[in-house]
Design an enzyme around this catalytic site. Structure first.
Site, PDB file in Angstrom:
ATOM      1  CG  LEU A  30      56.963  10.736  48.765  1.00 57.75           C
ATOM      2  CD1 LEU A  30      57.079   9.330  48.182  1.00 57.75           C
ATOM      3  CD2 LEU A  30      55.561  11.285  48.547  1.00 57.75           C
ATOM      4  NE  ARG A  33      52.891  14.438  49.139  1.00 57.43           N
ATOM      5  CZ  ARG A  33      52.702  13.895  47.955  1.00 57.43           C
ATOM      6  NH1 ARG A  33      53.004  14.568  46.874  1.00 57.43           N
ATOM      7  NH2 ARG A  33      52.242  12.686  47.834  1.00 57.43           N
ATOM      8  CD  GLU A  34      51.909  11.983  51.456  1.00 57.85           C
ATOM      9  OE1 GLU A  34      50.854  11.872  52.116  1.00 57.85           O
ATOM     10  OE2 GLU A  34      51.932  12.540  50.348  1.00 57.85           O
ATOM     11  CE  LYS A  35      55.454  17.486  59.090  1.00 59.19           C
ATOM     12  NZ  LYS A  35      56.531  18.390  59.401  1.00 59.19           N
ATOM     13  CE1 TYR A  37      47.004  11.069  55.054  1.00 60.55           C
ATOM     14  CE2 TYR A  37      49.065  11.454  53.940  1.00 60.55           C
ATOM     15  CZ  TYR A  37      47.716  11.645  54.033  1.00 60.55           C
ATOM     16  OH  TYR A  37      47.067  12.418  53.116  1.00 60.55           O
TER      17      TYR A  37
END
Length: 130
Positions: A30, A33-35, A37
């Protein structure tokens, strides 16, 4: 034993990760994948508005409009959302794959999320028209 959850805020689904080893793998994944944000928060997760929290300390990533984030679409029509999804790809692969897998899983679970289904339908149309 620690429990971790993955939550898709737009669709209100949380996934429980129970084993410590699985939690570490999920969090590493995560973080990559979410870096994009710009914010990370820990919140309480409610299944009913007037109930006590079902889970506390749920980690979530937040895309806010005040950061120059090319992936943040903001409020948009079904067609605009589908267009962005069809053309987007991240560390986990093409976003269209995520959309179609989400649609398939929701159907398998008997969950009728018309918003997701309309986006998937619009995405298929865009793909077939190109």
């Amino acid at each position: 034993m620690t429990n971790s959850y993955v939550l898709a805020m737009d669709w209100g689904v949380a996934y429980k990760v129970s084993r410590k080893e699985d939690e570490e793998v999920a969090l590493t994944y995560l973080e990559v994948r979410e870096k994009q944000y710009d914010k990370k928060a820990y919140v309480d997760f409610f299944t009913e508005p007037t109930a006590s929290p079902a889970v506390t300390g749920v980690m979530l990533y937040i895309a806010s409009p005040d950061k120059a984030n090319e992936n943040y679409l903001g409020p948009a029509s079904i067609e605009q959302i589908a267009k962005q999804i069809v053309s987007a790809e991240g560390p986990s692969g093409p976003n269209r794959d995520y959309l179609f897998n989400l649609e398939k899983t929701l159907l398998h679970m008997g969950c009728k999320d018309e918003h997701v289904f309309k986006i998937a339908e619009a995405a298929r149309k865009l793909i077939s028209d190109s």
